[in-house]
Motif scaffolding. Sequence first.
Motif, short mmCIF file in Angstrom:
data_model
loop_
_atom_site.label_atom_id
_atom_site.label_comp_id
_atom_site.label_asym_id
_atom_site.label_seq_id
_atom_site.Cartn_x
_atom_site.Cartn_y
_atom_site.Cartn_z
N LYS A 1 0.83 -1.21 0.00
CA LYS A 1 0.00 0.00 0.00
C LYS A 1 0.86 1.25 0.00
N GLN A 2 1.98 1.21 0.72
CA GLN A 2 2.88 2.36 0.74
C GLN A 2 3.45 2.62 -0.66
N TRP A 3 3.86 1.55 -1.32
CA TRP A 3 4.45 1.73 -2.65
C TRP A 3 3.42 2.14 -3.70
N ARG A 4 2.17 1.79 -3.45
CA ARG A 4 1.10 2.22 -4.36
C ARG A 4 0.99 3.74 -4.38
N VAL A 5 1.33 4.37 -3.26
CA VAL A 5 1.33 5.83 -3.17
C VAL A 5 2.68 6.40 -3.61
N LEU A 6 3.77 5.81 -3.10
CA LEU A 6 5.09 6.38 -3.33
C LEU A 6 5.60 6.23 -4.75
N GLY A 7 5.33 5.09 -5.39
CA GLY A 7 5.87 4.83 -6.72
C GLY A 7 5.51 5.92 -7.73
N PRO A 8 4.22 6.15 -7.96
CA PRO A 8 3.84 7.21 -8.91
C PRO A 8 4.30 8.60 -8.46
N ALA A 9 4.30 8.85 -7.14
CA ALA A 9 4.71 10.17 -6.65
C ALA A 9 6.18 10.42 -6.97
N ARG A 10 7.04 9.43 -6.80
CA ARG A 10 8.46 9.60 -7.09
C ARG A 10 8.69 9.86 -8.57
N ALA A 11 7.97 9.16 -9.40
CA ALA A 11 8.14 9.37 -10.85
C ALA A 11 7.71 10.78 -11.23
N ARG A 12 6.56 11.25 -10.69
CA ARG A 12 6.09 12.59 -11.02
C ARG A 12 7.04 13.66 -10.48
N ALA A 13 7.49 13.47 -9.23
CA ALA A 13 8.38 14.47 -8.63
C ALA A 13 9.68 14.58 -9.40
N ALA A 14 10.27 13.44 -9.78
CA ALA A 14 11.54 13.47 -10.52
C ALA A 14 11.38 14.22 -11.83
N ALA A 15 10.25 13.98 -12.52
CA ALA A 15 10.02 14.68 -13.79
C ALA A 15 9.83 16.18 -13.58
N ILE A 16 9.08 16.54 -12.53
CA ILE A 16 8.83 17.96 -12.27
C ILE A 16 10.12 18.69 -11.93
N TRP A 17 10.97 18.09 -11.09
CA TRP A 17 12.21 18.78 -10.73
C TRP A 17 13.11 18.96 -11.95
N ARG A 18 13.12 17.98 -12.84
CA ARG A 18 13.94 18.14 -14.06
C ARG A 18 13.42 19.27 -14.93
N LEU A 19 12.11 19.47 -14.93
CA LEU A 19 11.51 20.47 -15.82
C LEU A 19 11.51 21.87 -15.21
N THR A 20 11.44 21.97 -13.90
CA THR A 20 11.22 23.28 -13.28
C THR A 20 12.44 23.87 -12.58
N LEU A 21 13.40 23.05 -12.18
CA LEU A 21 14.55 23.58 -11.45
C LEU A 21 15.70 23.88 -12.41
N PRO A 22 16.49 24.92 -12.12
CA PRO A 22 17.62 25.26 -12.97
C PRO A 22 18.60 24.10 -13.07
N PRO A 23 19.26 23.93 -14.22
CA PRO A 23 20.16 22.79 -14.40
C PRO A 23 21.37 22.84 -13.49
N THR A 24 21.69 24.00 -12.91
CA THR A 24 22.87 24.09 -12.04
C THR A 24 22.59 23.56 -10.64
N THR A 25 21.31 23.27 -10.34
CA THR A 25 20.97 22.78 -9.01
C THR A 25 21.44 21.35 -8.87
N ALA A 26 22.42 21.12 -8.01
CA ALA A 26 22.93 19.78 -7.76
C ALA A 26 23.22 19.65 -6.27
N THR A 27 23.81 18.54 -5.91
CA THR A 27 24.06 18.30 -4.50
C THR A 27 25.05 19.30 -3.95
N PRO A 28 24.75 19.95 -2.80
CA PRO A 28 25.67 20.92 -2.23
C PRO A 28 27.04 20.30 -1.97
N GLY A 29 28.08 20.95 -2.49
CA GLY A 29 29.43 20.51 -2.19
C GLY A 29 29.77 19.14 -2.70
N GLY A 30 28.95 18.57 -3.62
CA GLY A 30 29.26 17.25 -4.12
C GLY A 30 29.02 16.16 -3.10
#
Length: 379
Positions: A289-318
């Motif tokens: 039941k947890q994955w039924r919620v999390l799976g689609p949410a992770r896919a949508r969130a990953a796509a949204i961040w790629r589309l809306t956040l600047p490409p320079t946004t990466a992990t702080p300090g590597g």
Amino acid sequence: MRRSTAQSGRQRSALDAAYDECRRLVRTTRPTEYALMGLMPPAARPACWALYAAFAHADDLLDSTDGTPEERAARLQEWRTALEADLTSGTSDDPIRLALTDAVWHWGLDLGDLLGALEAVQRDGDRQSVATWQEWRERSHAQNISWPEQFMRLLVRCGLPVPVRLRDVPGFTRFVEGLFLADMLRDLPEDLDGGHVWFPTEVLDRFQVAPADLIARRWTPAVRRLIAHLTGEARAWLEGARRVLRGSLPLGPAIVLDTTVDLFTAELDAIIGAGPAALSRPVRVPRHKQWRVLGPARARAAAIWRLTLPPTTATPGGRPVAGPDTDTAQPSPEWQPVPVADPPLPPRPHVDGVRPPEIAAAQLPDHVAIVMDGNGRWA
């Protein structure tokens, strides 16, 4: 030169280990919250771990069974005092404080709000139950509102325009109250082990339930009706807040909001389904039941961040960021600052702890003047 490089490497290694310690703490003690942090942009996740780990550690110092209440309160005061010193110096020998200090200075988090929330936890050291829902709400607001606001500030720093001061957004305080009540129901077995009942006295009296009934794990009809009422209240607050808040947030944060409400309401369903067992052991949402919620949410969130956040946004300090499904940390590109419509970041503390003089708030300018001469030139 070689010595300086080696020292820098040791400092980076200690910082990586500090963030990883926070990640493990959140993952093992609050798996639902850890899963939700996996929906944030990868650059912001280490700071999320540090924020939550610091709050959880402060709370655990009070909930510990080691020593008297006075001794536990003294340990929390000592830890908070050390944190303030670390925030001044910019470093720490404690992994949780080191990660939080780095996150505060790197992301320009609201130091006053964070320390205020920790102070509210400290004031709650006597851990006395409250009489009314109003007192309960005041405790919830003081301790909890700052933390999700810091998450929003992280999104602003990543380059996404969101309302940072969420407490002024209609519905947000009710959302925090719903999370707090759901968390209280989830932690009920552990609290009862310590002999504590944190529900307001007025709701216990309404359902004619004595704290001793809960501590003794008596699953009476009155206790069953009390738990059903409280889970229903938490669900109504979360769902109502979602309806109000959703129009105030961009799509990415709205996905986090929706998933938070869905996961917490699934936990409330599990508590109701567990019946008397909800008083004796932690109740977990079935993994499918947890994955039924999390799976689609992770896919949508990953796509949204790629589309809306600047490409320079990466992990702080590597620094390494673990993926949502793995404990293996992967290296990320060097972070580069992203211009956002937010106050400039303060400078990092001087290594010797020297600070500029304080200027009284009343003496700070609160306006901008444009002076023009008769020829149309301006300065």
